[in-house]
Design a protein around this motif. Structure first.
Motif, PDB file in Angstrom:
ATOM      1  N   GLY A   1       0.784  -1.227   0.000  1.00  0.00           N
ATOM      2  CA  GLY A   1       0.000   0.000   0.000  1.00  0.00           C
ATOM      3  C   GLY A   1       0.814   1.274   0.000  1.00  0.00           C
ATOM      4  N   ASP A   2       2.130   1.147  -0.006  1.00  0.00           N
ATOM      5  CA  ASP A   2       3.023   2.305   0.018  1.00  0.00           C
ATOM      6  C   ASP A   2       3.559   2.551  -1.394  1.00  0.00           C
ATOM      7  OD1 ASP A   2       5.053   4.156   0.325  1.00  0.00           O
ATOM      8  OD2 ASP A   2       5.946   3.194   2.072  1.00  0.00           O
ATOM      9  N   PRO A   3       3.200   3.678  -2.029  1.00  0.00           N
ATOM     10  CA  PRO A   3       3.651   3.952  -3.402  1.00  0.00           C
ATOM     11  C   PRO A   3       5.166   3.911  -3.572  1.00  0.00           C
ATOM     12  CG  PRO A   3       1.951   5.509  -2.740  1.00  0.00           C
ATOM     13  CD  PRO A   3       2.348   4.745  -1.506  1.00  0.00           C
ATOM     14  N   GLU A   4       5.901   4.226  -2.510  1.00  0.00           N
ATOM     15  CA  GLU A   4       7.360   4.234  -2.607  1.00  0.00           C
ATOM     16  C   GLU A   4       7.961   2.834  -2.471  1.00  0.00           C
ATOM     17  OE1 GLU A   4       8.968   6.972   0.191  1.00  0.00           O
ATOM     18  OE2 GLU A   4       8.073   8.740  -0.777  1.00  0.00           O
ATOM     19  N   ARG A   5       7.163   1.875  -2.004  1.00  0.00           N
ATOM     20  CA  ARG A   5       7.668   0.514  -1.814  1.00  0.00           C
ATOM     21  C   ARG A   5       6.885  -0.521  -2.618  1.00  0.00           C
ATOM     22  NH1 ARG A   5       7.855  -1.144   4.195  1.00  0.00           N
ATOM     23  NH2 ARG A   5       5.820  -0.121   4.298  1.00  0.00           N
TER      24      ARG A   5
ATOM     25  N   THR B   1       4.879  -1.441  -6.733  1.00  0.00           N
ATOM     26  CA  THR B   1       4.799  -1.201  -8.174  1.00  0.00           C
ATOM     27  C   THR B   1       3.352  -1.296  -8.624  1.00  0.00           C
ATOM     28  OG1 THR B   1       7.010  -2.105  -8.566  1.00  0.00           O
ATOM     29  CG2 THR B   1       5.501  -2.054 -10.449  1.00  0.00           C
ATOM     30  N   LYS B   2       2.881  -0.288  -9.339  1.00  0.00           N
ATOM     31  CA  LYS B   2       1.510  -0.304  -9.849  1.00  0.00           C
ATOM     32  C   LYS B   2       1.439  -1.288 -11.010  1.00  0.00           C
ATOM     33  CE  LYS B   2      -2.192   2.709 -11.534  1.00  0.00           C
ATOM     34  NZ  LYS B   2      -3.164   2.172 -10.565  1.00  0.00           N
ATOM     35  N   LEU B   3       0.439  -2.144 -10.985  1.00  0.00           N
ATOM     36  CA  LEU B   3       0.293  -3.179 -12.004  1.00  0.00           C
ATOM     37  C   LEU B   3      -0.735  -2.766 -13.049  1.00  0.00           C
ATOM     38  CD1 LEU B   3       0.095  -6.274  -9.622  1.00  0.00           C
ATOM     39  CD2 LEU B   3       2.083  -5.584 -10.989  1.00  0.00           C
ATOM     40  N   PRO B   4      -0.383  -2.821 -14.335  1.00  0.00           N
ATOM     41  CA  PRO B   4      -1.395  -2.589 -15.361  1.00  0.00           C
ATOM     42  C   PRO B   4      -2.401  -3.731 -15.356  1.00  0.00           C
ATOM     43  CG  PRO B   4       0.668  -3.339 -16.343  1.00  0.00           C
ATOM     44  CD  PRO B   4       0.949  -3.109 -14.888  1.00  0.00           C
ATOM     45  N   LYS B   5      -3.636  -3.449 -15.751  1.00  0.00           N
ATOM     46  CA  LYS B   5      -4.689  -4.464 -15.693  1.00  0.00           C
ATOM     47  C   LYS B   5      -4.332  -5.715 -16.481  1.00  0.00           C
ATOM     48  CE  LYS B   5      -8.662  -1.523 -14.686  1.00  0.00           C
ATOM     49  NZ  LYS B   5     -10.031  -1.109 -15.109  1.00  0.00           N
ATOM     50  N   SER B   6      -3.593  -5.531 -17.567  1.00  0.00           N
ATOM     51  CA  SER B   6      -3.237  -6.683 -18.397  1.00  0.00           C
ATOM     52  C   SER B   6      -2.287  -7.641 -17.685  1.00  0.00           C
ATOM     53  CB  SER B   6      -2.587  -6.198 -19.696  1.00  0.00           C
ATOM     54  OG  SER B   6      -1.425  -5.417 -19.427  1.00  0.00           O
ATOM     55  N   ASP B   7      -1.569  -7.145 -16.682  1.00  0.00           N
ATOM     56  CA  ASP B   7      -0.623  -7.976 -15.920  1.00  0.00           C
ATOM     57  C   ASP B   7      -1.102  -8.226 -14.500  1.00  0.00           C
ATOM     58  OD1 ASP B   7       1.097  -7.960 -18.132  1.00  0.00           O
ATOM     59  OD2 ASP B   7       2.149  -6.168 -17.434  1.00  0.00           O
ATOM     60  N   ASP B   8      -2.393  -8.026 -14.267  1.00  0.00           N
ATOM     61  CA  ASP B   8      -2.913  -8.114 -12.902  1.00  0.00           C
ATOM     62  C   ASP B   8      -4.149  -9.013 -12.830  1.00  0.00           C
ATOM     63  OD1 ASP B   8      -3.298  -7.628 -10.208  1.00  0.00           O
ATOM     64  OD2 ASP B   8      -4.212  -5.651 -10.503  1.00  0.00           O
ATOM     65  N   PRO B   9      -3.997 -10.297 -13.138  1.00  0.00           N
ATOM     66  CA  PRO B   9      -5.164 -11.197 -13.121  1.00  0.00           C
ATOM     67  C   PRO B   9      -5.780 -11.361 -11.740  1.00  0.00           C
ATOM     68  CG  PRO B   9      -3.129 -12.457 -13.270  1.00  0.00           C
ATOM     69  CD  PRO B   9      -2.759 -11.017 -13.477  1.00  0.00           C
ATOM     70  N   ALA B  10      -4.986 -11.148 -10.687  1.00  0.00           N
ATOM     71  CA  ALA B  10      -5.482 -11.324  -9.322  1.00  0.00           C
ATOM     72  C   ALA B  10      -6.159 -10.074  -8.772  1.00  0.00           C
ATOM     73  CB  ALA B  10      -4.339 -11.737  -8.398  1.00  0.00           C
ATOM     74  N   GLY B  11      -6.170  -8.983  -9.548  1.00  0.00           N
ATOM     75  CA  GLY B  11      -6.840  -7.763  -9.118  1.00  0.00           C
ATOM     76  C   GLY B  11      -6.186  -7.087  -7.933  1.00  0.00           C
ATOM     77  N   LEU B  12      -4.861  -7.076  -7.894  1.00  0.00           N
ATOM     78  CA  LEU B  12      -4.121  -6.523  -6.757  1.00  0.00           C
ATOM     79  C   LEU B  12      -4.010  -5.006  -6.798  1.00  0.00           C
ATOM     80  CD1 LEU B  12      -1.170  -9.092  -6.698  1.00  0.00           C
ATOM     81  CD2 LEU B  12      -3.266  -9.151  -5.339  1.00  0.00           C
TER      82      LEU B  12
ATOM     83  N   THR C   1      -1.525  -3.099  -6.924  1.00  0.00           N
ATOM     84  CA  THR C   1      -0.097  -2.889  -6.719  1.00  0.00           C
ATOM     85  C   THR C   1       0.541  -4.156  -6.173  1.00  0.00           C
ATOM     86  OG1 THR C   1      -0.410  -2.054  -4.462  1.00  0.00           O
ATOM     87  CG2 THR C   1      -0.359  -0.418  -6.247  1.00  0.00           C
ATOM     88  N   ARG C   2       1.832  -4.295  -6.405  1.00  0.00           N
ATOM     89  CA  ARG C   2       2.594  -5.423  -5.866  1.00  0.00           C
ATOM     90  C   ARG C   2       3.796  -4.877  -5.125  1.00  0.00           C
ATOM     91  NH1 ARG C   2       7.143  -7.606  -9.105  1.00  0.00           N
ATOM     92  NH2 ARG C   2       7.976  -5.954  -7.782  1.00  0.00           N
ATOM     93  N   GLU C   3       4.004  -5.344  -3.897  1.00  0.00           N
ATOM     94  CA  GLU C   3       5.124  -4.877  -3.096  1.00  0.00           C
ATOM     95  C   GLU C   3       6.447  -5.173  -3.803  1.00  0.00           C
ATOM     96  OE1 GLU C   3       3.488  -8.711  -1.216  1.00  0.00           O
ATOM     97  OE2 GLU C   3       2.770  -6.937  -2.273  1.00  0.00           O
TER      98      GLU C   3
END
Length: 258
Positions: A98-102, A104-115, A117-119
């Motif tokens: 949940g920390d933007p500095e720690r 990575t924002k995931l594009p929808k095409s690479d985010d099948p799990a609906g996260l 962001t990924r730490e």
């Protein structure tokens, strides 16, 4: 009129004073209880990790067994090196995500799990065999179900492919349907299944009616969206954008210190 105003003023003053005192008491209690809450949360996570790894037994000294059998590490999901300067006991995957500095924002095409962001770093728990070696690992997994995020752990054997166990410890799925992700009978069907095919790609799949083969587990009856969510989170976390390269390094004994 002045007496009435004076009486009203006193009443308001007393109410405000009581509110102030109550807020101080509540705040003090919250601050005082925070260390206990943090200890309880840490103990619960240790139990979850041991349970996923198939080590947890009723009545055991959880902190002692955890210390003996589990080696926690914080690993970068960018270069897959151990972060020596990060204390695992101070690290929180959820806060990092949940920390933007720690993260990575995931594009929808690479985010099948609906996260979303990924730490950028994750906590990995190596399972120690008691002889100085490692016989598997426990990893954090999460993804969207029908009603919210499902949080879990998956334990792998020392080939870092075969499932040792799985534990979904927090979710908001429908009891009796998607909530069956915590059913011990269903969880047990994961044991011995393999995540990857001979080509190194994720082959694990939840299938409707009669799972067979080394890569398949039965989907939950009447809970299609939850089953799809579990399938998607495994596809993501075991893939190239998350744990795939890490598991490859573990298989080769190449996990190095940063």
């Amino acid at each position: 009129m002045s007496k009435k105003n004076e009486s009203l003023g006193k009443t308001v003053g007393v109410v405000l004073a009581l509110c102030l005192v109550c807020s101080i008491v509540v705040s003090g209690a919250a601050i005082g209880l925070k260390p206990m809450q943090e200890r309880n949360a840490a103990l619960a996570m240790q139990e979850n990790i041991l349970d996923a790894a198939g080590i947890l037994e009723k009545g055991m000294d959880v902190p002692a067994v955890y210390k003996e059998r589990i080696q926690p590490l914080v690993v970068s999901l960018k270069d897959y090196q151990v972060m020596q300067d990060v204390n695992p006991s101070d690290f929180d995957n959820r806060k990092a995500a949940g920390d933007p500095e720690r993260s990575t924002k995931l594009p929808k095409s690479d985010d099948p799990a609906g996260l979303g962001t990924r730490e950028n770093m994750t906590e990995v728990y190596l399972i120690k065999d008691g002889n100085g070696g490692t016989n598997g690992a426990v990893l954090h997994i999460r993804g969207q179900g029908l009603w919210g995020t499902m949080y879990g752990l998956i334990a792998l054997e020392d080939d870092f492919n075969t499932v040792k166990g799985v534990k979904f410890y927090e979710h908001s799925e429908t009891p009796g349907l998607g909530g069956e992700i915590t059913n011990p009978a269903w969880v047990k069907t994961w044991q011995g299944k393999e995540l990857y095919g001979d080509d190194g790609q994720v082959q694990f799949d939840l299938v409707k009616g009669g799972a067979s083969g080394e890569h398949e587990v039965d989907a939950l009856s009447g809970a299609t969206l939850t089953s799809n969510g579990v399938d998607a989170l495994i596809q993501f976390w075991m893939g190239d954008d998350a744990y795939g390269p890490l598991l490859d390094k573990l298989r080769k004994g190449e996990l190095t210190n940063g």
